[in-house]
Design an enzyme around this catalytic site. Structure first.
Site, short mmCIF file in Angstrom:
data_model
loop_
_atom_site.label_atom_id
_atom_site.label_comp_id
_atom_site.label_asym_id
_atom_site.label_seq_id
_atom_site.Cartn_x
_atom_site.Cartn_y
_atom_site.Cartn_z
N ASN A 9 -1.61 -8.46 9.61
CA ASN A 9 -0.28 -9.03 8.99
C ASN A 9 0.52 -9.54 9.88
O ASN A 9 1.23 -8.96 10.89
CB ASN A 9 0.07 -7.73 8.25
CG ASN A 9 1.46 -8.05 7.36
OD1 ASN A 9 1.87 -9.11 7.35
ND2 ASN A 9 2.40 -7.06 7.46
N LYS A 11 3.34 -11.12 9.19
CA LYS A 11 4.76 -10.73 8.55
C LYS A 11 5.42 -12.25 8.72
O LYS A 11 4.89 -13.31 8.91
CB LYS A 11 5.42 -9.64 9.79
CG LYS A 11 4.55 -8.22 9.81
CD LYS A 11 5.28 -7.16 10.30
CE LYS A 11 4.25 -6.18 10.28
NZ LYS A 11 4.98 -4.91 10.64
N HIS A 97 4.01 -3.27 0.92
CA HIS A 97 4.39 -2.92 2.44
C HIS A 97 5.46 -2.18 2.36
O HIS A 97 6.61 -2.38 1.87
CB HIS A 97 4.21 -4.09 3.11
CG HIS A 97 4.30 -3.87 4.58
ND1 HIS A 97 5.37 -3.66 5.47
CD2 HIS A 97 3.34 -3.90 5.62
CE1 HIS A 97 5.20 -3.32 6.92
NE2 HIS A 97 3.67 -3.60 6.89
N GLU A 99 8.06 -2.35 4.38
CA GLU A 99 9.01 -3.51 4.93
C GLU A 99 9.38 -3.98 3.41
O GLU A 99 10.82 -4.21 3.10
CB GLU A 99 8.62 -4.48 5.77
CG GLU A 99 8.71 -3.99 7.24
CD GLU A 99 7.49 -4.56 8.28
OE1 GLU A 99 7.15 -5.71 7.87
OE2 GLU A 99 7.24 -4.11 9.17
N GLU A 169 -0.08 3.68 5.64
CA GLU A 169 0.78 3.27 6.94
C GLU A 169 2.05 4.18 6.96
O GLU A 169 3.04 4.22 6.38
CB GLU A 169 1.51 1.99 6.83
CG GLU A 169 0.13 1.00 6.76
CD GLU A 169 0.53 -0.32 7.07
OE1 GLU A 169 0.27 -1.06 8.18
OE2 GLU A 169 1.44 -1.10 6.27
N GLY A 175 5.47 -0.58 14.12
CA GLY A 175 6.11 -1.33 15.04
C GLY A 175 7.07 -0.24 16.06
O GLY A 175 7.91 -0.97 16.67
N SER A 215 1.07 0.80 14.56
CA SER A 215 0.91 0.41 15.99
C SER A 215 -0.67 0.75 16.64
O SER A 215 -0.94 1.18 17.70
CB SER A 215 1.88 1.46 16.98
OG SER A 215 3.24 1.35 16.63
C1 PEP Z 1 2.22 -3.13 9.86
O1 PEP Z 1 3.37 -3.70 9.42
O2 PEP Z 1 1.29 -3.12 8.75
C2 PEP Z 1 1.91 -2.55 11.08
C3 PEP Z 1 0.69 -1.64 10.90
O3 PEP Z 1 2.61 -2.92 11.90
P1 PEP Z 1 2.24 -2.45 13.62
O4 PEP Z 1 0.88 -2.55 13.98
O5 PEP Z 1 2.97 -3.60 14.18
O6 PEP Z 1 2.78 -1.12 13.80
#
Ligand code: PEP
Length: 252
Positions: A9, A11, A97, A99, A169, A175, A215
């Protein structure tokens, strides 16, 4: 047998030019990797989708959108419809997601509508959900995840689940550099699969891919991906660099 999936992703990152470079690096490197039962998906921003879709056409890489609107069309300034995605040969969309939930107020009810519209147009859905830190600390994480899945997906018939990819997630791990331990991920993924098995036939639960996101990096991917109910990852930061992303594909 359910598929293993590594999905990136991007973003709100990568200009048109930067995106072209990354797609080129990825399509070149992916050729050398045996992708037995594994899907590789990238989700660039809307401005780069059409080009990415075209450039990956005859490769092992699939392209997903990061979002779409629930309506068919109309006066929704700045939004993108399912039909628009299909018209540029994008067949996958990320929905739910954290966000989108946190910064754009997307609720389970809204997401159920988006899910219906996406399925109506034959899009496959990477459906994201996960608890915030307070839920985890208070031991509420199973309940929260159960509600998110039930509210947005459990009205669907079994057949529609062919088009669903689940992505757990935990918000506290996105992040932040902090990951759920492989054991925490496995525990939640097994719970989710059991939830689906209770609502649908067990073959629906056995077939659905459940990705972990939060992450994931080349250094921790192998341990997480080795867990029985973890079928791959939804990757944010590490998907922006070709070497890192390819290392994650190799780790699966
Ligand atoms: C995400 O936003 O779906 C995500 C997993 O981000 P990150 O890998 O940067 O934690």
């Amino acid at each position: 047998m359910r598929k293993k999936i590594v999905a990136g992703n991007w973003k709100m990152n990568k200009t048109f030019k930067e995106s072209k470079v990354l797609v080129k690096e990825l399509t070149k490197s992916i050729k050398a990797i045996p992708l037995d039962n594994t899907r590789v998906i990238i989700a660039p921003p809307f401005t780069n989708l059409q080009k990415a879709s075209k450039k990956t056409k005859d490769t092992a890489i699939e392209v997903s959108a990061q979002n779409m609107h629930q309506a068919e069309n109309g006066a929704f300034t700045g939004e993108i419809s399912a039909e628009m995605l299909k018209s540029i040969y994008v067949d996958i969309v990320i929905l739910g997601h954290s966000e989108r939930r946190a910064y754009f107020g997307e609720t389970d009810e809204l997401l159920a509508k988006k899910v219906n519209t996406a399925l109506k147009h034959g899009l496959e859905i990477i459906f994201c959900f996960g608890e915030v830190l307070e839920d985890r600390k208070s031991g509420n994480h199973f309940k929260v995840v159960e509600e998110q899945i039930k509210n947005a997906l459990f009205h669907l018939d079994s057949e529609s689940w062919n088009k669903i990819i689940l992505a757990y997630e935990p918000v506290w791990a996105i992040g932040t550099g902090e990951t759920a331990s492989p054991e925490q991920a496995q525990e939640m993924h097994a719970f989710i699969r059991e939830l689906v098995a209770e609502r649908y036939l067990s073959d629906v639960a056995e077939e659905v891919s459940i990705l972990y996101g939060g992450s994931v990096k080349p250094a921790n991917a192998k341990d997480i991906f080795s867990k029985e109910d973890v079928d791959g990852g939804l990757i944010g930061g590490a998907a922006l660099n070709a070497d890192d992303f390819i290392a994650l594909v190799e780790a699966i």
